[in-house]
Enzyme design. Structure first.
Site, mmCIF file in Angstrom:
data_model
loop_
_atom_site.group_PDB
_atom_site.id
_atom_site.type_symbol
_atom_site.label_atom_id
_atom_site.label_comp_id
_atom_site.label_asym_id
_atom_site.label_seq_id
_atom_site.Cartn_x
_atom_site.Cartn_y
_atom_site.Cartn_z
ATOM 1 N N ASP A 2 0.822 -1.220 0.000
ATOM 2 C CA ASP A 2 0.000 0.000 0.000
ATOM 3 C C ASP A 2 0.850 1.262 0.000
ATOM 4 O O ASP A 2 0.431 2.301 0.505
ATOM 5 C CB ASP A 2 -0.963 0.015 1.198
ATOM 6 C CG ASP A 2 -1.742 -1.271 1.341
ATOM 7 O OD1 ASP A 2 -2.356 -1.693 0.357
ATOM 8 O OD2 ASP A 2 -1.717 -1.871 2.436
ATOM 9 N N HIS B 118 -4.041 -2.403 -6.474
ATOM 10 C CA HIS B 118 -3.468 -1.152 -6.951
ATOM 11 C C HIS B 118 -4.588 -0.285 -7.503
ATOM 12 O O HIS B 118 -5.424 -0.755 -8.275
ATOM 13 C CB HIS B 118 -2.438 -1.410 -8.053
ATOM 14 C CG HIS B 118 -1.218 -2.121 -7.573
ATOM 15 N ND1 HIS B 118 -0.290 -2.675 -8.432
ATOM 16 C CD2 HIS B 118 -0.761 -2.370 -6.323
ATOM 17 C CE1 HIS B 118 0.683 -3.237 -7.723
ATOM 18 N NE2 HIS B 118 0.405 -3.075 -6.458
#
Length: 483
Positions: free
Chosen positions: A108, A136
């Protein structure tokens, strides 16, 4: 003394040492090694090493590698007799080098945004490991696309996307993801013509996902805590791969009757281990057969395809890492990790390419640290700082929807990730989230039992007891979001 002269001296010493000691080796292969080394005299060695020391490594930069690798210079010819050195064949060209983007923390970090920027100039974008447990987010023309299994670089209509053998593929999830993003905008136009899948990639079945959930439930009941998996079946399918009972894309496309028999055996094995597990074997096989014709045009021999890409015409090839260094099955905070190698070694094994074709390795680092799920987190802030980071950074998992745990930037962790990956550059993301802090802390060392330790602990219990040593820096108290 200049650094490159020092490097030249060290390399020359090594070469001379090899020349000296190779003639006294008694190993089985010494007879074949000795002529090769001894034919390359000391003067020629020095000249070649000095030439090599002054040649710069082809830099891919933001444009990535495009076939700029150079052939090594041949040693000078020295005539035919009297012990003169013989002509040394030139080393073959390395070919195109790939640019790699990897997460340097627990995921992340904003890899998708970095990949999206680099993919604008790429010819090919690859995934080498993981499955649809990754997440993503990419925003293009105010449209937000979410990627889990597809390489996010496919959003560029000129890019060919390649899913390598190290990736595990849930076919329903793949098509659902593509079709969902296709409905959002024009970014995935003709994606089926631009996606290549390695025939050696393993398949995630629905029962792998069911098993993942059962295993998590059992861990909770037996140990009072689970691993916090995404329940996407990633662990079970990698386990089947290691146990040599998994099924691959090439098996699905070959003889479907043989594939069906192996599928039934695997399903029965899981039902024997987990009696409560319900599997509609015949129904699942019908669905899988429907996928055969859909994926057949996309499937290639992955090793051959990658070799042709590396050694064909100049290409800019980007590798998009999933997950991150501290989630690596070998180097992460085990057992609270993923089931694949998401460090740089996974690029070679997950795509079927040699390490000499790895060019730039970009590590993506968030300006603070986050983690989804449980597991040790030395710099975590269970206080108003953590809450502020979470709310300002909108720290919610793309795949799981869970709130991320938040803490200060941990440089011990980043250094550890660099030791493994050899980053050639770092991309720092989400710096603007720190705009409102009057003071910003950065973890610079670890102490255990009041003793500073020089390494990142492997053991979870030790890591839980780590005391992070911080440096406190003044905040800038200004808006950097447009910087």
């Amino acid at each position: 003394m200049r650094l490159k002269d020092l490097a030249c001296g060290v390399e020359l010493q090594l070469c001379e040492s090899l020349l000296t000691h190779s003639c006294t080796l008694s190993l089985p292969w010494s007879s074949s090694l000795t002529p090769l080394l001894c034919s390359f005299g000391a003067a020629e060695a020095e000249a070649a090493v000095r030439k090599g020391a002054h040649e710069t490594r082809p830099s891919s930069g933001a444009d990535m590698s495009d076939g700029a690798s150079q052939e090594a210079a041949a040693a000078p010819s020295g005539g035919g007799g009297g012990g003169s050195p013989t002509r040394r064949a030139p080393r073959p060209s390395v070919g195109n080098r790939v640019t790699v983007v990897l997460g340097a923390q627990w995921g992340d970090e904003g890899k998708g945004k970095v990949v999206d920027l680099l993919a604008q100039d790429a010819d090919m974008v690859c995934r080498c490991q993981g499955g649809n447990n990754a997440g993503h987010t990419v925003v293009v023309d105010s449209v937000e696309y979410d990627f889990h299994l597809l390489p996010s670089g496919i959003i560029n209509p000129k890019v060919t996307a390649f899913i390598g053998n190290g990736v595990v593929i849930h076919l329903p999830g793949l098509f659902e993801e593509a079709e969902k993003n296709e409905r959002k905008g024009k970014g995935l136009k003709e994606w089926e013509k631009r996606l290549i899948i390695s025939d050696r990639a393993h398949i995630v079945f629905d029962f792998h996902q069911a098993v993942d959930g059962v295993q998590e439930q059992q861990r909770q009941e037996q140990a009072g805590k689970n691993l916090g998996t995404t329940k996407k079946g990633i662990g079970p399918v990698y386990s089947a791969k290691a146990a040599r009972s998994g099924l691959r894309i090439c098996d699905l496309l070959a003889d479907f009757s043989q594939f069906s028999e192996r599928y039934k055996v695997l399903a029965q094995q899981y039902k024997a281990m987990y009696p409560t597990l319900e599997i509609d074997i015949e129904g699942e096989l019908v669905k899988l057969k429907d996928y055969v014709e859909r994926i057949k045009p996309m499937v290639r021999d992955g090793v051959h395809y990658m070799y042709e890409a590396l050694h064909g015409p100049p290409k800019k090839i980007l590798v998009e890492g999933a997950n991150a260094a501290l989630l690596d099955i070998d180097f992460g905070t085990y057992p609270f990790v993923t089931s694949s190698n998401c460090t740089v070694g996974g690029v070679c094994t997950g795509l079927g390419m040699p390490p000499q074709n790895v060019g730039e390795v970009y590590g993506v680092v968030k300006a603070y640290t986050t983690r989804v799920g449980i597991g040790a987190f030395p710099s975590e802030q269970n206080n108003e700082v953590g809450v502020l980071l979470q709310t300002r950074g909108k720290e919610v998992g793309v795949t799981t929807g869970r709130k991320r745990r938040c803490g200060w930037l941990d440089l011990v962790l980043i250094k550890y990730a660099h030791m493994i990956n050899g980053f050639t550059a770092l991309a720092l993301t989400k710096l603007d989230i720190l705009d409102v802090f009057t003071e910003i802390k950065v973890g610079v060392a670890y102490k255990v039992n009041n003793q500073t330790i020089p390494h990142f602990p492997a053991n979870q219990e030790v890591l839980q007891r780590v005391e992070v040593q911080y440096e406190t820096l003044p905040g800038w108290n200004s808006d950097t979001s447009a910087a």
